[in-house]
Design an enzyme around this catalytic site. Structure first.
Site, PDB file in Angstrom:
ATOM      1  N   LYS A 241       0.799  -1.222   0.000  1.00 22.96           N
ATOM      2  CA  LYS A 241       0.000   0.000   0.000  1.00 22.96           C
ATOM      3  C   LYS A 241       0.832   1.274   0.000  1.00 22.96           C
ATOM      4  CE  LYS A 241      -4.470  -1.154   0.199  1.00 22.96           C
ATOM      5  NZ  LYS A 241      -5.517  -0.590  -0.671  1.00 22.96           N
TER       6      LYS A 241
ATOM      7  N   SER B 292       0.911  -9.770  -0.258  1.00 25.20           N
ATOM      8  CA  SER B 292       0.598  -8.341  -0.255  1.00 25.20           C
ATOM      9  C   SER B 292       0.834  -7.633   1.074  1.00 25.20           C
ATOM     10  CB  SER B 292      -0.849  -8.129  -0.694  1.00 25.20           C
ATOM     11  OG  SER B 292      -1.748  -8.740   0.216  1.00 25.20           O
TER      12      SER B 292
END
Length: 502
Positions: free
Chosen positions: A50, A304
C-alpha cells in the site's frame, strides 16, 4: 490506457518504497509440480504494498493541497502508507480506521505521526465517517484504491514482475479488496504480456468484485467478513471495477479455513507470517492447482502484506488443518457402559492420529464425543463416517460446521450432576497412534472415565485432561497404576478452576 501506463512508468513510489524480491517457493514448486513464485510485498517499509499507491498520490499534491493535510479511511495497510508518506513529505495526516482493525496496524499508523480516529466495523463505515470529517476540515482525501495515481503506484509491481521474470509466466494471483492492486498490475501486465492469465482472489465473505463482475454492475455487499481485514470492502470503486472488467480473467474465492492454510503455506515457504489478506494470492494459487490439476506451469502470487496481530495466530493454527483438508471433525455417540470408550478407541481409531478428543459424562445411557482425526485425502473423511456407521455408532460430520469449529469444540463439558468422587489429572501423551488405547488398557476395570479433553498442539507431546470416577475406596493404588504408564502427569483435583467450571 496509455495514460495509465505512462503514470506507472513515471511513478514516484521509489522515493519511499523499495523494489521487492521475487522468490521461488522451492518446496511448493517440488510438491505441486509447478514453478511457484512469490512477490514479497511484505518486505516493504510498512510491510505492505500500500505504500506504493499512497505515496505516489501524496507526492503529486500541489503545494496548496499539502498545506491542507491529507485524510483517508483504511483498515490498516493503506493508512500506514498514507501516514508514512505524509511524514516523509512533512504533511499532516488524519486516518479513520474501523474499530475492528488489528492493534498492530493502529499502533504502526500512530508511530508515523498520524492522528487516528477509530469508527465503524469495516472500511465502508469508516469511509462514511471520514467523508463527514473531510467536509468539516477541508483536508485532501487519499483514496485507498479508486484513484488513478494510487492504481499507478500499485502498477509498479507489474513492472517489477516482468523485469524480474522476463521468461515464461502463466498466471499471476492477486488479492482483491477494492481492486486497486489488481487494476494496476493488470493494466501493466495485460498490455505488455496479454497471454499471462490474471487471476484475482477474494474471501467468500468479502467478494464484492466477484459479485460485481458476475452481475455486470457494481454490487455492494450487505455484510462484509473481517477475518481478512485488509480486503474487507463493501463496495469496489468505479474505476477499479472498469479496469478489472477489462483485465481480470477470473476470480477465485476462498474460505477462512483455506486462507488459514494459505498463511501456513506462506510461512513454510518463506518463514514469514503474513496477514490473512496477504496470503490470499498463494491460497488462490494452491486452490487453482487443486482444481485444475495443472503441472509444469509458472505461477506467481502476490504476498501483499504482513501486518498480522500475533494473537490471531491461535485462530489461524486452529483452522489450518481443516483448511488443508488434513483434519476431519465428528460428533460420535457411544454407549455409556464400562469398556465402551476403550472399544471405540481400539476398534475405530487405534490406527489413526487423533487431533482432538472431547468428552464429558452426562448420562448413564449414552455418551457424546467430539473427535478429530488426521486425514490425507478427502475420501478418508467419508470412509471414517462409513466405518462408524458400519460399527453401529451414530455420528455427525462437523468438518464444515462453522459453529462447531468456532465455539462448540471449546464448550464440550461443564458440570456433571451424575459424576461421583471424581479425580482430575493432566497428562502429557506422546503424539503417536495408540497412546490413548494404552492408557485405557492400564486403567481397565478400575475406573470410569468421566471427562476427557485432548487437542493436538503440534509438538511431540499432547496435553490431555482426564477425569476418573473413584467410588469409595477404589482410589487406592490409582497413582501406582498411572505411574506404570511412564507418562508425565499431574493431579488437578484441587484446582480452583476445575471446581468452578467442571
Amino acid at each position: 490506457m496509455q495514460t495509465l501506463i505512462k503514470k506507472i512508468l513515471t511513478s514516484r513510489v521509489y522515493e519511499a518504497a523499495v523494489e521487492t524480491p521475487l522468490e521461488e517457493a522451492t518446496t511448493l514448486s517440488f510438491t505441486t509440480g509447478n514453478r511457484i513464485l512469490l512477490k514479497r510485498e511484505d518486505k516493504q517499509p510498512v510491510f505492505s504494498f500500500k505504500i506504493r499507491g499512497a505515496y505516489n498520490r501524496i507526492a503529486h499534491l500541489t503545494p496548496a493541497e499539502r498545506k491542507k493535510g491529507v485524510i483517508t479511511a483504511s483498515a490498516g495497510n493503506h493508512a500506514q502508507g498514507v501516514a508514512f508518506g505524509a511524514r516523509k513529505l512533512g504533511i499532516r495526516a488524519l486516518i479513520v480506521m474501523p474499530e475492528t482493525t488489528p492493534r498492530i496496524k493502529v499502533d504502526a499508523v500512530r508511530s508515523f505521526g498520524a492522528e487516528v480516529v477509530l469508527h465503524g466495523n469495516n472500511y465502508s463505515e469508516a469511509a462514511d465517517y471520514m467523508a463527514a470529517l473531510m467536509a468539516q476540515k477541508g483536508m485532501i482525501f487519499i483514496h485507498p484504491f479508486n484513484d488513478e495515481l494510487v492504481i499507478a503506484g500499485q502498477g509498479t509491481i507489474g513492472n517489477e514482475i516482468l523485469r524480474q521474470n522476463p521468461g515464461r509466466l502463466d498466471a499471476v494471483f492477486v488479492p482483491i479488496g477494492g481492486g486497486g492492486l489488481i487494476s494496476g498490475i493488470g493494466a501493466y501486465i495485460k498490455n505488455l504480456r496479454p497471454e499471462i492469465e490474471l487471476i484475482g482472489v477474494e474471501p467468500i465473505d468479502s467478494d464484492a468484485m466477484f459479485r460485481s463482475l458476475s452481475k455486470g454492475r457494481k454490487t455492494a455487499l450487505d455484510n462484509v467478513g473481517i477475518f481478512a481485514d485488509g480486503v474487507a470492502v463493501r463496495e469496489v470503486g468505479d474505476l477499479t471495477y472498469e479496469l478489472c472488467r477489462q483485465y481480470v480473467d477470473r476470480i477465485i474465492r476462498v474460505s477462512t479455513d483455506e486462507l488459514c492454510s494459505g498463511i501456513k503455506a506462506v510461512y513454510q515457504a518463506t518463514r514469514s507470517i503474513v496477514e490473512p489478506a496477504g496470503a490470499l494470492g498463494l491460497t488462490g494459487l494452491l486452490k487453482y492447482i487443486g482444481e485444475t490439476g495443472c503441472s509444469e506451469k509458472t505461477l506467481l502470487a502476490i504476498n501483499s502484506g504482513a501486518n498480522m496481530n500475533f494473537e490471531r495466530l491461535r485462530y489461524v493454527a486452529e483452522r489450518t488443518l481443516v483448511g488443508e483438508k488434513q483434519e476431519a471433525l465428528f460428533a460420535v455417540t457411544i454407549p455409556e457402559k464400562p469398556g465402551s470408550l476403550k472399544a471405540f478407541c481400539r476398534d475405530i481409531i487405534a490406527s489413526r492420529n487423533i487431533t482432538e478428543f472431547n468428552y464429558r459424562l452426562s448420562s448413564r445411557k449414552q455418551a457424546h464425543i467430539f473427535v478429530g482425526i488426521s486425514i490425507q485425502e478427502e475420501e478418508e473423511r467419508t470412509a471414517f463416517a462409513n466405518q462408524l456407521d458400519g460399527a453401529g455408532y451414530k455420528n455427525l460430520d462437523l468438518t464444515d460446521n462453522d459453529l462447531a469449529k468456532t465455539h462448540i469444540r471449546y464448550m464440550v463439558g461443564g458440570h456433571s450432576d451424575i459424576v461421583e468422587n471424581e479425580r482430575l489429572f493432566r497428562f502429557w501423551f506422546p503424539e503417536t497412534p495408540g497412546a490413548l488405547t494404552r492408557f485405557l488398557e492400564t486403567t481397565r476395570g478400575h475406573h470410569n472415565i468421566s471427562l476427557f479433553h485432548y487437542r493436538a498442539q503440534g509438538g511431540d507431546f499432547g496435553r490431555v485432561l482426564i477425569g476418573l470416577e473413584c467410588p469409595d475406596g477404589s482410589g487406592d493404588g490409582l497413582n501406582r497404576r498411572l505411574d506404570t504408564l511412564g507418562y508425565r502427569y499431574q493431579e488437578e483435583t484441587d484446582n480452583r478452576a476445575y471446581r468452578l467450571f467442571l
